[in-house]
Design a protein around this motif. Structure first.
Motif, PDB file in Angstrom:
ATOM      1  N   GLY A   1      -1.295 -14.481  -8.510  1.00  0.00           N
ATOM      2  CA  GLY A   1       0.162 -14.368  -8.530  1.00  0.00           C
ATOM      3  C   GLY A   1       0.655 -13.352  -9.547  1.00  0.00           C
ATOM      4  O   GLY A   1       1.871 -13.167  -9.704  1.00  0.00           O
ATOM      5  N   GLU A   2      -0.255 -12.676 -10.232  1.00  0.00           N
ATOM      6  CA  GLU A   2       0.126 -11.710 -11.253  1.00  0.00           C
ATOM      7  C   GLU A   2       0.201 -10.299 -10.667  1.00  0.00           C
ATOM      8  O   GLU A   2      -0.597  -9.927  -9.813  1.00  0.00           O
ATOM      9  CB  GLU A   2      -0.894 -11.741 -12.397  1.00  0.00           C
ATOM     10  N   TYR A   3       1.174  -9.525 -11.156  1.00  0.00           N
ATOM     11  CA  TYR A   3       1.333  -8.145 -10.688  1.00  0.00           C
ATOM     12  C   TYR A   3       2.113  -7.343 -11.727  1.00  0.00           C
ATOM     13  O   TYR A   3       2.799  -7.911 -12.593  1.00  0.00           O
ATOM     14  CB  TYR A   3       2.057  -8.107  -9.338  1.00  0.00           C
ATOM     15  N   ASN A   4       1.989  -6.041 -11.632  1.00  0.00           N
ATOM     16  CA  ASN A   4       2.736  -5.135 -12.505  1.00  0.00           C
ATOM     17  C   ASN A   4       4.188  -5.095 -12.031  1.00  0.00           C
ATOM     18  O   ASN A   4       4.466  -4.725 -10.890  1.00  0.00           O
ATOM     19  CB  ASN A   4       2.117  -3.734 -12.448  1.00  0.00           C
ATOM     20  N   THR A   5       5.103  -5.488 -12.893  1.00  0.00           N
ATOM     21  CA  THR A   5       6.513  -5.583 -12.488  1.00  0.00           C
ATOM     22  C   THR A   5       7.113  -4.236 -12.074  1.00  0.00           C
ATOM     23  O   THR A   5       8.174  -4.189 -11.460  1.00  0.00           O
ATOM     24  CB  THR A   5       7.363  -6.189 -13.616  1.00  0.00           C
ATOM     25  N   ALA A   6       6.409  -3.146 -12.370  1.00  0.00           N
ATOM     26  CA  ALA A   6       6.903  -1.833 -11.967  1.00  0.00           C
ATOM     27  C   ALA A   6       6.980  -1.710 -10.449  1.00  0.00           C
ATOM     28  O   ALA A   6       7.768  -0.924  -9.913  1.00  0.00           O
ATOM     29  CB  ALA A   6       6.012  -0.736 -12.542  1.00  0.00           C
ATOM     30  N   ILE A   7       6.171  -2.525  -9.750  1.00  0.00           N
ATOM     31  CA  ILE A   7       6.169  -2.464  -8.281  1.00  0.00           C
ATOM     32  C   ILE A   7       7.508  -2.898  -7.708  1.00  0.00           C
ATOM     33  O   ILE A   7       7.859  -2.559  -6.567  1.00  0.00           O
ATOM     34  CB  ILE A   7       5.019  -3.326  -7.704  1.00  0.00           C
ATOM     35  N   LEU A   8       8.300  -3.638  -8.511  1.00  0.00           N
ATOM     36  CA  LEU A   8       9.596  -4.118  -8.042  1.00  0.00           C
ATOM     37  C   LEU A   8      10.601  -2.987  -7.857  1.00  0.00           C
ATOM     38  O   LEU A   8      11.672  -3.190  -7.275  1.00  0.00           O
ATOM     39  CB  LEU A   8      10.166  -5.159  -9.011  1.00  0.00           C
ATOM     40  N   ASN A   9      10.237  -1.792  -8.339  1.00  0.00           N
ATOM     41  CA  ASN A   9      11.079  -0.625  -8.081  1.00  0.00           C
ATOM     42  C   ASN A   9      10.951  -0.157  -6.640  1.00  0.00           C
ATOM     43  O   ASN A   9      11.801   0.589  -6.149  1.00  0.00           O
ATOM     44  CB  ASN A   9      10.699   0.527  -9.024  1.00  0.00           C
ATOM     45  N   SER A  10       9.873  -0.624  -5.970  1.00  0.00           N
ATOM     46  CA  SER A  10       9.605  -0.165  -4.597  1.00  0.00           C
ATOM     47  C   SER A  10       9.687  -1.271  -3.562  1.00  0.00           C
ATOM     48  O   SER A  10       9.951  -1.003  -2.392  1.00  0.00           O
ATOM     49  CB  SER A  10       8.207   0.474  -4.532  1.00  0.00           C
ATOM     50  N   VAL A  11       9.426  -2.512  -3.974  1.00  0.00           N
ATOM     51  CA  VAL A  11       9.473  -3.638  -3.043  1.00  0.00           C
ATOM     52  C   VAL A  11      10.284  -4.766  -3.670  1.00  0.00           C
ATOM     53  O   VAL A  11      10.472  -4.817  -4.882  1.00  0.00           O
ATOM     54  CB  VAL A  11       8.056  -4.145  -2.682  1.00  0.00           C
ATOM     55  N   SER A  12      10.740  -5.691  -2.826  1.00  0.00           N
ATOM     56  CA  SER A  12      11.557  -6.801  -3.335  1.00  0.00           C
ATOM     57  C   SER A  12      10.681  -7.962  -3.795  1.00  0.00           C
ATOM     58  O   SER A  12       9.556  -8.148  -3.319  1.00  0.00           O
ATOM     59  CB  SER A  12      12.520  -7.285  -2.258  1.00  0.00           C
ATOM     60  N   GLN A  13      11.216  -8.744  -4.710  1.00  0.00           N
ATOM     61  CA  GLN A  13      10.502  -9.929  -5.177  1.00  0.00           C
ATOM     62  C   GLN A  13      10.372 -10.962  -4.072  1.00  0.00           C
ATOM     63  O   GLN A  13       9.378 -11.691  -4.003  1.00  0.00           O
ATOM     64  CB  GLN A  13      11.225 -10.532  -6.383  1.00  0.00           C
ATOM     65  N   ASP A  14      11.362 -11.015  -3.174  1.00  0.00           N
ATOM     66  CA  ASP A  14      11.297 -11.943  -2.042  1.00  0.00           C
ATOM     67  C   ASP A  14      10.119 -11.604  -1.134  1.00  0.00           C
ATOM     68  O   ASP A  14       9.432 -12.498  -0.633  1.00  0.00           O
ATOM     69  CB  ASP A  14      12.601 -11.899  -1.238  1.00  0.00           C
ATOM     70  N   MET A  15       9.891 -10.307  -0.922  1.00  0.00           N
ATOM     71  CA  MET A  15       8.758  -9.898  -0.096  1.00  0.00           C
ATOM     72  C   MET A  15       7.449 -10.296  -0.750  1.00  0.00           C
ATOM     73  O   MET A  15       6.537 -10.803  -0.091  1.00  0.00           O
ATOM     74  CB  MET A  15       8.795  -8.380   0.134  1.00  0.00           C
ATOM     75  N   LEU A  16       7.343 -10.088  -2.077  1.00  0.00           N
ATOM     76  CA  LEU A  16       6.130 -10.470  -2.790  1.00  0.00           C
ATOM     77  C   LEU A  16       5.884 -11.971  -2.692  1.00  0.00           C
ATOM     78  O   LEU A  16       4.753 -12.421  -2.497  1.00  0.00           O
ATOM     79  CB  LEU A  16       6.240 -10.066  -4.265  1.00  0.00           C
ATOM     80  N   ARG A  17       6.960 -12.742  -2.810  1.00  0.00           N
ATOM     81  CA  ARG A  17       6.831 -14.198  -2.723  1.00  0.00           C
ATOM     82  C   ARG A  17       6.360 -14.616  -1.328  1.00  0.00           C
ATOM     83  O   ARG A  17       5.484 -15.470  -1.190  1.00  0.00           O
ATOM     84  CB  ARG A  17       8.173 -14.859  -3.045  1.00  0.00           C
ATOM     85  N   GLU A  18       6.931 -14.018  -0.294  1.00  0.00           N
ATOM     86  CA  GLU A  18       6.543 -14.357   1.080  1.00  0.00           C
ATOM     87  C   GLU A  18       5.106 -13.945   1.351  1.00  0.00           C
ATOM     88  O   GLU A  18       4.352 -14.668   2.009  1.00  0.00           O
ATOM     89  CB  GLU A  18       7.484 -13.662   2.064  1.00  0.00           C
ATOM     90  N   PHE A  19       4.710 -12.792   0.829  1.00  0.00           N
ATOM     91  CA  PHE A  19       3.346 -12.291   0.979  1.00  0.00           C
ATOM     92  C   PHE A  19       2.354 -13.258   0.329  1.00  0.00           C
ATOM     93  O   PHE A  19       1.348 -13.644   0.929  1.00  0.00           O
ATOM     94  CB  PHE A  19       3.254 -10.905   0.342  1.00  0.00           C
ATOM     95  N   PHE A  20       2.642 -13.662  -0.894  1.00  0.00           N
ATOM     96  CA  PHE A  20       1.785 -14.580  -1.633  1.00  0.00           C
ATOM     97  C   PHE A  20       1.729 -15.941  -0.948  1.00  0.00           C
ATOM     98  O   PHE A  20       0.655 -16.544  -0.804  1.00  0.00           O
ATOM     99  CB  PHE A  20       2.314 -14.729  -3.072  1.00  0.00           C
TER     100      PHE A  20
ATOM    101  N   ILE B   1       0.842  -1.202   0.000  1.00  0.00           N
ATOM    102  CA  ILE B   1       0.000   0.000   0.000  1.00  0.00           C
ATOM    103  C   ILE B   1       0.877   1.252   0.000  1.00  0.00           C
ATOM    104  O   ILE B   1       0.632   2.216  -0.750  1.00  0.00           O
ATOM    105  CB  ILE B   1      -0.947   0.010   1.215  1.00  0.00           C
ATOM    106  N   GLU B   2       1.928   1.241   0.837  1.00  0.00           N
ATOM    107  CA  GLU B   2       2.826   2.394   0.903  1.00  0.00           C
ATOM    108  C   GLU B   2       3.595   2.589  -0.396  1.00  0.00           C
ATOM    109  O   GLU B   2       4.025   3.701  -0.716  1.00  0.00           O
ATOM    110  CB  GLU B   2       3.799   2.233   2.072  1.00  0.00           C
ATOM    111  N   ALA B   3       3.765   1.493  -1.152  1.00  0.00           N
ATOM    112  CA  ALA B   3       4.456   1.575  -2.437  1.00  0.00           C
ATOM    113  C   ALA B   3       3.521   2.044  -3.551  1.00  0.00           C
ATOM    114  O   ALA B   3       3.963   2.207  -4.698  1.00  0.00           O
ATOM    115  CB  ALA B   3       5.055   0.225  -2.790  1.00  0.00           C
ATOM    116  N   GLY B   4       2.239   2.231  -3.214  1.00  0.00           N
ATOM    117  CA  GLY B   4       1.293   2.753  -4.185  1.00  0.00           C
ATOM    118  C   GLY B   4       0.445   1.716  -4.883  1.00  0.00           C
ATOM    119  O   GLY B   4      -0.268   2.032  -5.844  1.00  0.00           O
ATOM    120  N   MET B   5       0.462   0.492  -4.432  1.00  0.00           N
ATOM    121  CA  MET B   5      -0.329  -0.561  -5.068  1.00  0.00           C
ATOM    122  C   MET B   5      -1.773  -0.491  -4.562  1.00  0.00           C
ATOM    123  O   MET B   5      -2.017  -0.397  -3.355  1.00  0.00           O
ATOM    124  CB  MET B   5       0.280  -1.935  -4.749  1.00  0.00           C
ATOM    125  N   GLU B   6      -2.720  -0.561  -5.466  1.00  0.00           N
ATOM    126  CA  GLU B   6      -4.126  -0.480  -5.100  1.00  0.00           C
ATOM    127  C   GLU B   6      -4.601  -1.796  -4.477  1.00  0.00           C
ATOM    128  O   GLU B   6      -4.109  -2.877  -4.829  1.00  0.00           O
ATOM    129  CB  GLU B   6      -4.973  -0.182  -6.336  1.00  0.00           C
TER     130      GLU B   6
END
Length: 249
Positions: free
Chosen positions: A133-152, A117-122
């Motif tokens: 499991g799909e997302y806009n790869t632009a979010i990787l400029n603000s968060v790590s892929q490891d975090m996304l994987r752990e979140f998912f 949310i703080e990174a601007g994701m709706e």
């Protein structure tokens, strides 16, 4: 570690029957009886107990190791505690493991949600990520892929197995029989239970906090720690009160 006690035998038989049945029924059984994240639509309150009888369908070693430990360490514990107290202990440790695992999962989920949310994701995009499991790869400029994987993973990966209850039994064994010598796999050196069992728990703590798993992936390390913690609390209380065996059997 000799004769199999009656309650341990019944638990072992139930685990094997459920394992075979879940293999026959397939994904539906795991969807219904595994322990899902509390906000996942598949979550059901009964899963706090039923997950203890489910095991990894892709690895026979998961149930084999758990059932071996149940026999080897559970039988002497039941002989000391008696049937009723042992059953209470077993299920309490398993439920405790589920609680700790769920709390840690909830923390990871909420931390990830807040970061996104703080990174601007709706919120809608976050829900799409969780469901597909799909997302806009632009979010990787603000968060790590490891975090996304752990979140998912925290949202979509259910927990199965009797390991939490087994860790409670291991702690009880270590407190009752601290000087019994045990062998680590692939290390032919006897290690006393009072050193062996804390070492196993320390490994789970290390793996849980660092993400580096010595025994491979897909292990709910904090469920092990939760089972051990609840097992320790119960054994400490009962030993302090000298078991009061007649109140149970």
């Amino acid at each position: 570690m000799g004769r199999m006690t009656e309650t341990v035998k019944v638990l072992l038989i139930i685990n094997v029957i459920v394992y075979i049945g879940s293999q026959v029924l397939g994904p539906q059984a795991y969807e219904l009886f595994s322990l899902w994240f509390i906000k996942n639509e598949n979550f059901g309150f009964w899963q706090v107990i039923t997950h203890m009888f489910m095991h990894d369908p892709n690895s026979i070693f998961h149930i084999l190791f758990n059932m071996y430990a149940l026999w080897a360490f559970g039988s002497p514990i039941e002989q000391v505690l008696g049937k009723n107290r042992f059953l209470f202990f077993y299920f309490s440790a398993g439920i405790g493991a589920a609680i700790i695992h769920s709390l840690v999962n909830y923390y990871h989920f909420q931390s990830g949600f807040t970061e996104l949310i703080e990174a601007g994701m709706e919120p809608g995009a976050i829900q799409t990520l969780l469901e597909t499991g799909e997302y806009n790869t632009a979010i990787l400029n603000s968060v790590s892929q490891d975090m996304l994987r752990e979140f998912f993973t925290s949202y979509n990966t259910p927990a199965v197995g009797a390991s939490g209850a087994i860790y409670g039994i291991l702690v009880a064994f270590g407190m009752m029989f601290p000087n019994v010598e045990l062998f680590l796999l692939f290390v032919p050196i006897p290690i006393k239970a009072k050193f062996f069992i804390p070492a196993l728990i320390a490994i789970d703590l290390f793996s849980g906090f660092t993400g580096y798993s010595i025994f491979g992936g897909g292990i709910a390390h904090f469920a092990h720690v939760g089972g051990a913690l609840f097992g320790f609390i119960m054994m400490w209380y009962w030993k302090k009160n000298q078991f009061n065996q007649n109140r149970w059997d």
